[in-house]
Design a protein around this motif. Structure first.
Motif, PDB file in Angstrom:
ATOM      1  N   PRO A  75    -118.234 -16.891   7.396  1.00  0.00           N
ATOM      2  CA  PRO A  75    -119.432 -16.067   7.577  1.00  0.00           C
ATOM      3  C   PRO A  75    -120.143 -15.797   6.258  1.00  0.00           C
ATOM      4  CG  PRO A  75    -117.508 -14.660   7.506  1.00  0.00           C
ATOM      5  CD  PRO A  75    -116.999 -16.079   7.420  1.00  0.00           C
ATOM      6  N   ARG A  76    -121.410 -15.469   6.357  1.00  0.00           N
ATOM      7  CA  ARG A  76    -122.187 -15.015   5.196  1.00  0.00           C
ATOM      8  C   ARG A  76    -122.395 -13.518   5.362  1.00  0.00           C
ATOM      9  NH1 ARG A  76    -127.303 -18.811   4.326  1.00  0.00           N
ATOM     10  NH2 ARG A  76    -127.403 -17.497   2.455  1.00  0.00           N
ATOM     11  N   LEU A  77    -121.667 -12.766   4.557  1.00  0.00           N
ATOM     12  CA  LEU A  77    -121.697 -11.313   4.688  1.00  0.00           C
ATOM     13  C   LEU A  77    -122.900 -10.718   3.986  1.00  0.00           C
ATOM     14  CD1 LEU A  77    -117.971 -10.247   4.232  1.00  0.00           C
ATOM     15  CD2 LEU A  77    -119.160 -10.986   6.305  1.00  0.00           C
ATOM     16  N   GLY A  78    -123.436  -9.671   4.590  1.00  0.00           N
ATOM     17  CA  GLY A  78    -124.479  -8.875   3.980  1.00  0.00           C
ATOM     18  C   GLY A  78    -123.897  -7.603   3.402  1.00  0.00           C
ATOM     19  N   PRO A  79    -124.606  -6.485   3.524  1.00  0.00           N
ATOM     20  CA  PRO A  79    -124.114  -5.236   2.931  1.00  0.00           C
ATOM     21  C   PRO A  79    -122.977  -4.612   3.722  1.00  0.00           C
ATOM     22  CG  PRO A  79    -126.172  -4.855   4.088  1.00  0.00           C
ATOM     23  CD  PRO A  79    -125.954  -6.333   4.100  1.00  0.00           C
ATOM     24  N   LEU A  80    -122.235  -3.749   3.050  1.00  0.00           N
ATOM     25  CA  LEU A  80    -121.220  -2.931   3.704  1.00  0.00           C
ATOM     26  C   LEU A  80    -121.928  -1.967   4.651  1.00  0.00           C
ATOM     27  CD1 LEU A  80    -118.246  -1.965   3.907  1.00  0.00           C
ATOM     28  CD2 LEU A  80    -118.727  -0.446   1.972  1.00  0.00           C
ATOM     29  N   ALA A  81    -121.509  -1.955   5.921  1.00  0.00           N
ATOM     30  CA  ALA A  81    -122.131  -1.077   6.913  1.00  0.00           C
ATOM     31  C   ALA A  81    -121.528   0.315   6.892  1.00  0.00           C
ATOM     32  CB  ALA A  81    -121.996  -1.692   8.312  1.00  0.00           C
ATOM     33  N   CYS A  82    -120.198   0.405   6.792  1.00  0.00           N
ATOM     34  CA  CYS A  82    -119.554   1.718   6.786  1.00  0.00           C
ATOM     35  C   CYS A  82    -118.144   1.594   6.241  1.00  0.00           C
ATOM     36  CB  CYS A  82    -119.512   2.324   8.195  1.00  0.00           C
ATOM     37  SG  CYS A  82    -118.274   1.584   9.287  1.00  0.00           S
ATOM     38  N   VAL A  83    -117.602   2.719   5.851  1.00  0.00           N
ATOM     39  CA  VAL A  83    -116.178   2.848   5.549  1.00  0.00           C
ATOM     40  C   VAL A  83    -115.682   4.050   6.328  1.00  0.00           C
ATOM     41  CG1 VAL A  83    -116.572   4.267   3.484  1.00  0.00           C
ATOM     42  CG2 VAL A  83    -114.429   2.991   3.752  1.00  0.00           C
ATOM     43  N   ASP A  84    -114.561   3.875   7.014  1.00  0.00           N
ATOM     44  CA  ASP A  84    -114.055   4.900   7.918  1.00  0.00           C
ATOM     45  C   ASP A  84    -112.599   5.202   7.577  1.00  0.00           C
ATOM     46  OD1 ASP A  84    -113.592   6.613  10.024  1.00  0.00           O
ATOM     47  OD2 ASP A  84    -113.652   5.076  11.580  1.00  0.00           O
ATOM     48  N   TRP A  85    -112.320   6.465   7.320  1.00  0.00           N
ATOM     49  CA  TRP A  85    -110.942   6.915   7.095  1.00  0.00           C
ATOM     50  C   TRP A  85    -110.443   7.470   8.418  1.00  0.00           C
ATOM     51  CZ3 TRP A  85    -107.960   7.059   2.515  1.00  0.00           C
ATOM     52  CH2 TRP A  85    -106.755   7.763   2.601  1.00  0.00           C
ATOM     53  N   ALA A  86    -109.554   6.756   9.081  1.00  0.00           N
ATOM     54  CA  ALA A  86    -109.160   7.112  10.436  1.00  0.00           C
ATOM     55  C   ALA A  86    -107.689   7.482  10.496  1.00  0.00           C
ATOM     56  CB  ALA A  86    -109.452   5.952  11.396  1.00  0.00           C
ATOM     57  N   VAL A  87    -107.400   8.584  11.142  1.00  0.00           N
ATOM     58  CA  VAL A  87    -106.033   9.088  11.296  1.00  0.00           C
ATOM     59  C   VAL A  87    -105.684   9.084  12.772  1.00  0.00           C
ATOM     60  CG1 VAL A  87    -104.511  11.054  10.909  1.00  0.00           C
ATOM     61  CG2 VAL A  87    -106.271  10.505   9.235  1.00  0.00           C
ATOM     62  N   SER A  88    -104.459   8.680  13.078  1.00  0.00           N
ATOM     63  CA  SER A  88    -103.999   8.653  14.460  1.00  0.00           C
ATOM     64  C   SER A  88    -102.522   9.014  14.495  1.00  0.00           C
ATOM     65  CB  SER A  88    -104.215   7.256  15.068  1.00  0.00           C
ATOM     66  OG  SER A  88    -103.572   7.143  16.330  1.00  0.00           O
ATOM     67  N   SER A  89    -102.124   9.667  15.577  1.00  0.00           N
ATOM     68  CA  SER A  89    -100.705   9.989  15.739  1.00  0.00           C
ATOM     69  C   SER A  89     -99.890   8.750  16.092  1.00  0.00           C
ATOM     70  CB  SER A  89    -100.534  11.039  16.854  1.00  0.00           C
ATOM     71  OG  SER A  89    -101.039  10.536  18.087  1.00  0.00           O
ATOM     72  N   TRP A 100    -122.027  -5.924   7.642  1.00  0.00           N
ATOM     73  CA  TRP A 100    -123.057  -6.662   8.358  1.00  0.00           C
ATOM     74  C   TRP A 100    -122.970  -8.129   7.940  1.00  0.00           C
ATOM     75  CZ3 TRP A 100    -125.340  -4.705  12.378  1.00  0.00           C
ATOM     76  CH2 TRP A 100    -125.591  -3.331  12.461  1.00  0.00           C
ATOM     77  N   ALA A 101    -123.183  -9.013   8.886  1.00  0.00           N
ATOM     78  CA  ALA A 101    -123.264 -10.435   8.584  1.00  0.00           C
ATOM     79  C   ALA A 101    -124.675 -10.921   8.881  1.00  0.00           C
ATOM     80  CB  ALA A 101    -122.264 -11.233   9.418  1.00  0.00           C
ATOM     81  N   GLU A 102    -125.079 -11.974   8.208  1.00  0.00           N
ATOM     82  CA  GLU A 102    -126.350 -12.603   8.542  1.00  0.00           C
ATOM     83  C   GLU A 102    -126.246 -13.177   9.953  1.00  0.00           C
ATOM     84  OE1 GLU A 102    -127.623 -15.416   5.661  1.00  0.00           O
ATOM     85  OE2 GLU A 102    -127.355 -14.038   3.963  1.00  0.00           O
ATOM     86  N   PRO A 103    -127.337 -13.136  10.722  1.00  0.00           N
ATOM     87  CA  PRO A 103    -127.286 -13.677  12.089  1.00  0.00           C
ATOM     88  C   PRO A 103    -126.771 -15.111  12.097  1.00  0.00           C
ATOM     89  CG  PRO A 103    -129.341 -12.487  11.736  1.00  0.00           C
ATOM     90  CD  PRO A 103    -128.664 -12.570  10.397  1.00  0.00           C
ATOM     91  N   LEU A 104    -125.949 -15.419  13.081  1.00  0.00           N
ATOM     92  CA  LEU A 104    -125.387 -16.761  13.170  1.00  0.00           C
ATOM     93  C   LEU A 104    -126.447 -17.772  13.592  1.00  0.00           C
ATOM     94  CD1 LEU A 104    -121.998 -16.034  14.982  1.00  0.00           C
ATOM     95  CD2 LEU A 104    -122.417 -16.314  12.552  1.00  0.00           C
ATOM     96  N   THR A 105    -126.377 -18.925  12.979  1.00  0.00           N
ATOM     97  CA  THR A 105    -127.258 -20.016  13.383  1.00  0.00           C
ATOM     98  C   THR A 105    -126.702 -20.668  14.650  1.00  0.00           C
ATOM     99  OG1 THR A 105    -126.051 -21.665  12.096  1.00  0.00           O
ATOM    100  CG2 THR A 105    -127.793 -20.438  10.956  1.00  0.00           C
ATOM    101  N   ALA A 106    -127.543 -21.475  15.301  1.00  0.00           N
ATOM    102  CA  ALA A 106    -127.085 -22.190  16.492  1.00  0.00           C
ATOM    103  C   ALA A 106    -125.915 -23.103  16.148  1.00  0.00           C
ATOM    104  CB  ALA A 106    -128.239 -22.991  17.098  1.00  0.00           C
ATOM    105  N   GLU A 107    -125.962 -23.694  14.964  1.00  0.00           N
ATOM    106  CA  GLU A 107    -124.868 -24.572  14.544  1.00  0.00           C
ATOM    107  C   GLU A 107    -123.570 -23.797  14.400  1.00  0.00           C
ATOM    108  OE1 GLU A 107    -127.002 -28.176  12.013  1.00  0.00           O
ATOM    109  OE2 GLU A 107    -125.940 -26.574  10.963  1.00  0.00           O
TER     110      GLU A 107
END
Length: 382
Positions: A75-89, A100-107
């Motif tokens: 993939p061709r990555l674009g900017p960082l969309a988010c960072v999430d600190w997640a806690v779970s039991s 975010w990634a650049e939109p995929l081409t048909a190829e």
């Protein structure tokens, strides 16, 4: 304590964090690419991506590697969309990056070859379908990225809910989409059947996953733009007794707090101040020796460290006069102009501080760094 300090190169119970990275692939109609997981009956729909490995030099490398392994293309990555600190039991804390990634081409779409062991099928899902198909925590995370303007990113999330500057762009109100999983997404014919059992049970899986550690620091300046630095007491490092200069802050106690709470606690413990951290200015990923054998050999760091830098704001002379230094760990504090700060800090620490100072002057979320250097969209100032 300082990132990677010799006293922390061994296992640090309560401070270890899982890390993962995913990719948001949009199409021209605003839909997202989702994947079906044949080994997960509970939450079978996900975003492409997966867990960090010690050889990955950054979460960006994790995201690219996972897409290559799962879907068979780079993939061709674009900017960082988010960072999430997640806690779970149900598992250890995890810090999750979404790009975010650049939109995929048909190829590229035609070249997708899912790894049947990990991916049963791929489909395009509308925003509404994504909200109903993804596991609730992942649904909140992805939906926040879809709702916020791109200029607001990267978003800061905790448990997939907005905190910090993200509260200005994403509300916490509104109905929560009903979770219906695979039934929400029109998957193509030939979806791989569920495996009779996952490769390993949940507890074994999490026990075998590699961990990182996290730090939370604060950038304080005075009215003249001088940076507040603190000097740690000498510790026994690989190169002897090292009196280390750094921004105020320290390790995140990951089993009981998030980065913001850690910054608040460390400021109180080190300086005696009750200060609420401001906007997150920088996210700096320091790779461990498996990814970069030459990285900071003086620290003896054995795993990756993620450093959060929050804006502490401009401090008054009255506040500076009230500093109650934590004498067990700190020797002194000093206000430094940029030239002096650069001389006192090591290379990555100074680069991180300079990037955080620059981030104060622009809107949006934190700058994404690797060893103090901007990566991805931030290289071009985007």
């Amino acid at each position: 304590m300082t990132e990677g300090a010799g006293v922390e190169t061994s296992k640090a119970p309560g401070r270890e964090v899982l890390a993962a990275a995913g990719v948001l692939f949009p199409d021209e109609r605003g839909r997202l690419l989702v994947v079906q997981l044949p080994y997960d009956r509970r939450h079978p729909v996900a975003i492409p991506g997966g867990g960090w490995e010690p050889q990955d030099r950054s979460p960006r490398e994790t995201a690219v590697r996972e897409v290559e392994e799962e879907l068979g293309f780079t993939p061709r990555l674009g900017p960082l969309a988010c960072v999430d600190w997640a806690v779970s039991s149900r598992r250890p804390p995890i810090v999750a990056y979404l790009y975010w990634a650049e939109p995929l081409t048909a190829e590229q779409v035609s070249a997708i070859r899912p790894d049947a062991a990990e991916i049963g099928a791929c489909a395009w899902a509308t925003t509404e379908e994504v909200g109903h198909a993804l596991a609730p925590r992942l649904s909140r995370r992805v939906t926040a990225c879809l709702r916020a303007p791109r200029a607001a990113g990267p978003l800061e999330l905790e448990d997939s809910r907005p905190v910090g500057h993200t509260l200005d762009h994403v509300t916490t109100d509104g109905p929560v989409p009903e979770y219906i999983g695979l039934a929400a997404v029109p998957m193509p014919d030939g979806v791989s059947p569920f495996q009779p059992a996952p490769p390993m049970d949940r507890d074994t899986y999490y026990a075998t996953r590699p961990r990182i550690r996290a730090k939370a620091r604060a950038l304080f300046t005075d009215g003249d733009g001088r940076v507040l630095l603190v000097r740690l007491r000498p510790w026994d490092g690989p190169r002897g007794q090292v009196p280390y200069w750094t921004l105020p802050g320290g390790g995140v106690e990951a089993d009981r707090e998030g980065p913001r709470a850690a910054a608040r606690r460390e400021i109180r413990e080190e300086l005696g101040w009750e200060v609420e951290p401001g906007r997150m200015l920088a996210l700096d990923w320091l790779p461990g020796t498996a990814a970069d054998p030459g990285a900071d050999p003086a620290t003896g760091r054995d795993t990756a460290v993620l450093v959060y830098v929050f804006d502490g704001g401009t401090v008054t002379q009255e506040l500076l006069g009230s500093i109650a230094l934590q004498e067990q760990e700190l020797m002194e504090w000093r206000l430094c102009d940029p030239a002096e700060a650069r001389a006192l800090l090591n290379g990555p620490s100074w680069s991180r501080t300079a990037a955080a100072l620059a981030a104060r002057e622009r809107v949006g979320g934190p700058v994404e760094l690797v060893r103090g250097q901007a990566v991805g969209q931030d290289v071009a100032g985007g």
